[in-house]
Design a protein around this motif. Structure first.
Motif, mmCIF file in Angstrom:
data_model
loop_
_atom_site.group_PDB
_atom_site.id
_atom_site.type_symbol
_atom_site.label_atom_id
_atom_site.label_comp_id
_atom_site.label_asym_id
_atom_site.label_seq_id
_atom_site.Cartn_x
_atom_site.Cartn_y
_atom_site.Cartn_z
ATOM 1 N N PHE A 149 0.921 -1.243 -0.076
ATOM 2 C CA PHE A 149 -0.127 0.021 0.009
ATOM 3 C C PHE A 149 1.000 1.339 -0.019
ATOM 4 O O PHE A 149 2.171 1.023 0.196
ATOM 5 C CB PHE A 149 -0.791 -0.114 1.392
ATOM 6 C CG PHE A 149 -2.161 -0.826 1.148
ATOM 7 C CD1 PHE A 149 -2.304 -1.813 -0.017
ATOM 8 C CD2 PHE A 149 -3.235 -0.765 2.166
ATOM 9 C CE1 PHE A 149 -3.372 -2.473 0.073
ATOM 10 C CE2 PHE A 149 -4.144 -1.788 2.245
ATOM 11 C CZ PHE A 149 -4.480 -2.592 1.062
ATOM 12 N N ASN A 150 0.222 2.220 -0.264
ATOM 13 C CA ASN A 150 0.922 3.582 -0.294
ATOM 14 C C ASN A 150 1.362 3.954 1.269
ATOM 15 O O ASN A 150 0.482 3.472 2.259
ATOM 16 C CB ASN A 150 0.055 5.050 -0.592
ATOM 17 C CG ASN A 150 0.007 4.781 -2.085
ATOM 18 O OD1 ASN A 150 -1.218 4.801 -2.589
ATOM 19 N ND2 ASN A 150 1.051 5.003 -2.907
ATOM 20 N N ASN A 151 2.555 4.528 1.410
ATOM 21 C CA ASN A 151 2.688 4.774 3.054
ATOM 22 C C ASN A 151 2.235 6.421 3.173
ATOM 23 O O ASN A 151 1.438 6.730 2.305
ATOM 24 C CB ASN A 151 4.267 5.107 3.288
ATOM 25 C CG ASN A 151 5.145 5.849 2.060
ATOM 26 O OD1 ASN A 151 4.591 6.851 1.408
ATOM 27 N ND2 ASN A 151 6.310 5.418 1.908
ATOM 28 N N SER A 198 -4.382 -6.207 5.079
ATOM 29 C CA SER A 198 -4.441 -5.299 3.663
ATOM 30 C C SER A 198 -5.023 -6.324 2.580
ATOM 31 O O SER A 198 -5.679 -5.589 1.588
ATOM 32 C CB SER A 198 -3.009 -5.140 3.489
ATOM 33 O OG SER A 198 -2.151 -6.337 3.127
ATOM 34 N N LEU A 199 -4.674 -7.498 2.701
ATOM 35 C CA LEU A 199 -5.830 -8.488 1.660
ATOM 36 C C LEU A 199 -6.922 -8.252 1.680
ATOM 37 O O LEU A 199 -7.836 -8.402 0.755
ATOM 38 C CB LEU A 199 -4.857 -9.873 1.752
ATOM 39 C CG LEU A 199 -3.583 -10.015 1.309
ATOM 40 C CD1 LEU A 199 -3.170 -11.541 1.870
ATOM 41 C CD2 LEU A 199 -3.103 -9.698 -0.080
ATOM 42 N N GLY A 210 -7.402 4.681 -3.792
ATOM 43 C CA GLY A 210 -5.960 4.604 -3.214
ATOM 44 C C GLY A 210 -6.086 3.783 -1.915
ATOM 45 O O GLY A 210 -7.103 3.847 -1.168
ATOM 46 N N ALA A 211 -5.014 3.013 -1.405
ATOM 47 C CA ALA A 211 -4.981 2.319 -0.218
ATOM 48 C C ALA A 211 -3.761 2.632 0.405
ATOM 49 O O ALA A 211 -2.725 2.718 -0.190
ATOM 50 C CB ALA A 211 -5.320 0.761 -0.625
ATOM 51 N N PHE A 219 -4.725 2.110 8.688
ATOM 52 C CA PHE A 219 -4.689 2.215 7.422
ATOM 53 C C PHE A 219 -5.899 3.012 6.901
ATOM 54 O O PHE A 219 -6.571 3.752 7.714
ATOM 55 C CB PHE A 219 -5.551 0.591 6.954
ATOM 56 C CG PHE A 219 -4.235 -0.485 6.985
ATOM 57 C CD1 PHE A 219 -3.605 -0.896 5.918
ATOM 58 C CD2 PHE A 219 -4.065 -0.937 8.379
ATOM 59 C CE1 PHE A 219 -2.721 -1.880 6.167
ATOM 60 C CE2 PHE A 219 -3.066 -1.920 8.542
ATOM 61 C CZ PHE A 219 -2.545 -2.337 7.382
ATOM 62 N N ALA A 220 -5.977 3.293 5.430
ATOM 63 C CA ALA A 220 -6.703 4.198 4.977
ATOM 64 C C ALA A 220 -7.166 3.807 3.568
ATOM 65 O O ALA A 220 -6.218 3.266 2.797
ATOM 66 C CB ALA A 220 -6.692 5.744 5.106
#
Length: 502
Positions: A149-151, A198-199, A210-211, A219-220
């Motif tokens: 994912f994005n940081n 996350s999965l 966006g994740a 998380f977002a």
């Protein structure tokens, strides 16, 4: 080509110009029609043959680079280069004399082509590695290596990109409530939890914009306004408890700072409610456990004297045994049951009801006068030290006296030989500190942890409720009581009570 015309080297200038134009057209159209690539070498050879120009080798070198530009392995490019240079050499030898010099030139041209290929591969490899490092660096700058994912940096960029489109979207932020307790099982287990979560997000929200895993277990997701959210936010099947917040752009916020701030505030409020509910549930559980322990302890303590009384009565009834000599024992057991009942009632309702502003030293003097004669009868003496006579405390005087008498009597009974009891009052900051120290046999280490538990006692005739009741009374005064002990040296009880502040 112009030099060929002026030097009159070409046997057929029209054909030379024709092949040159065909070569140029094939180079222009090969992006649209791939089969033109297979004609370029033919057109180049025809141009070379009709022009008789040795400098055509530069065109062959360019052709080699053009043909091998997408071939990665060196061994795949050698045959191509060999065929191209072979064509050049054969055509060149067709219009120059076959001499040793020309043969050496041909060999030189082939070696040069190999060197060019080697240089090409070195340059390509360096450039490829540079691009890969740049790509990897850009990826690491914006992404979390564990989940993909994005940081936080990438998350901000994603939000800003969606804000710039002026289209509405949702920002859903997640926090794993019990992650710390799960993380205690080890890093591998913690990473597995984060990856599985996350999965799960990717599976449930495949159309996300966006994740991000922007911090630890936070998380977002950025979701389109048409996404059905509420029915996908339960993660009990993963063995985790998740708190989430939902914020809408642009109705609730119109900058990424506002979106994140509102989301984090809502997460905090939900976590606070979660922990308050959890603490309340834990408190109820602890209370029920305490009630069960108290009931079991009370039943055990009452059953023993009742068993003795029942035995005497049955003996008298069945055998006509005169139990009058045992009346004193029977009455003692009945008194013990009565005493247990009184102490249990005090323990179950240790409410402080008569709070007044009192000088704590006066209450200590009262305790000293009540316990001094009892201590002397055992061969002990009490040393009272109250240097701060003016310390005042909001307290229920009778309850505090009850606590201090209990501590002094415990100290008296703990010393088998003539001993010394220190009864001390001092000040620590905003707290009044009362200490009762004896030089008795001490308390074993395994007993210290249970010393304030209901019905725990080391005395043969003790109820085990005295110190528990003391602790409850002190806690009702917003204070605390602690114990330190060393076997063979003695025991120290310390009571802290908040002082009156004008």
């Amino acid at each position: 080509m112009i030099s060929t015309v002026f030097l009159n080297k070409s046997p057929n200038i029209v054909l030379m110009i024709t092949f040159a134009l065909m070569l140029i057209v094939s180079l222009i159209l090969d992006q649209k029609y791939t089969w033109f690539k297979y004609t370029q070498l033919i057109f180049l050879g025809a141009f070379h043959y009709t022009s008789h120009l040795n400098w055509s080798i530069s065109l062959y070198y360019i052709m080699i680079l053009y043909l091998i530009q997408h071939k990665v392995r060196f061994r795949d490019t050698i045959p191509v280069a060999f065929l191209v240079i072979l064509q050049y050499s054969l055509i060149r030898l067709s219009y120059v004399p076959t001499t040793t010099y020309n043969l050496l030139v041909t060999v030189y041209d082939m070696i040069t082509s190999i060197v060019i290929i080697l240089l090409f591969h070195v340059i390509v490899r360096i450039e490829t590695e540079r691009r890969q490092l740049t790509k990897q660096n850009n990826y690491l700058t914006d992404h979390d290596t564990l989940t993909g994912f994005n940081n936080y940096v990438g998350f901000i960029k994603k939000i800003q990109k969606n804000i710039d489109t002026k289209k509405e979207f949702w920002v859903v932020m997640f926090d794993i409530n019990n992650f710390k307790s799960l993380n205690a099982k080890g890093i591998i287990n913690a990473n597995e939890i984060l990856i599985n979560f996350s999965l799960a997000l990717q599976e449930r929200f495949p159309n996300h914009l966006g994740a991000s895993r922007y911090s630890g277990d936070h998380f977002a997701l950025i979701l389109p306004p048409t996404e059905q959210i509420d029915d996908k936010l339960k993660f009990g099947n993963l063995g985790i408890q998740v708190t989430f917040s939902i914020t809408h752009f642009p109705q609730e916020a119109d900058t990424f700072q506002q979106l994140i701030q509102i989301g984090e505030d809502r997460i905090y409020q939900m976590r606070r409610e979660y922990w308050l509910n959890r603490q309340e549930e834990q408190l109820r559980t602890d209370k029920m456990k305490m009630v069960g322990e108290l009931a079991a302890g009370m039943a055990h303590e009452i059953r023993n004297p009742l068993t003795s009384i029942k035995g005497f009565i049955q003996l008298s009834q069945n055998s006509g045994y005169n139990i009058q000599p045992w009346y004193e024992v029977i009455m003692g057991e009945i008194s013990r049951v009565s005493e247990l009942t009184v102490e249990f009632l005090q323990f179950s309702k240790p409410h402080v009801s008569n709070m007044k502003l009192e000088i704590i030293a006066n209450s200590m003097m009262r305790v000293y006068s009540l316990c001094e004669s009892e201590a002397l009868s055992y061969g002990h003496y009490i040393e009272m030290e109250a240097t701060n006579q003016d310390i005042m405390v909001w307290m229920d005087r009778d309850k505090i006296i009850q606590v201090l008498i209990n501590l002094i009597r415990n100290a008296i009974q703990a010393m088998e030989r003539a001993g010394h009891i220190q009864f001390i009052l001092r000040r620590e900051g905003n707290m009044a500190v009362i200490q009762v120290r004896d030089n008795g046999k001490g308390i074993p280490l395994n007993g210290l942890d249970r010393i304030f538990d209901p019905f725990y006692t080391t005395k043969e005739d003790g109820t085990g409720l005295g110190l528990s009741l003391c602790q409850k009374i002190i806690e009702d005064h917003n204070g605390n009581i602690t114990v330190e002990s060393e076997v063979g040296v003695g025991t120290l009880f310390t009571v802290h009570l908040p002082m009156y502040q004008e």
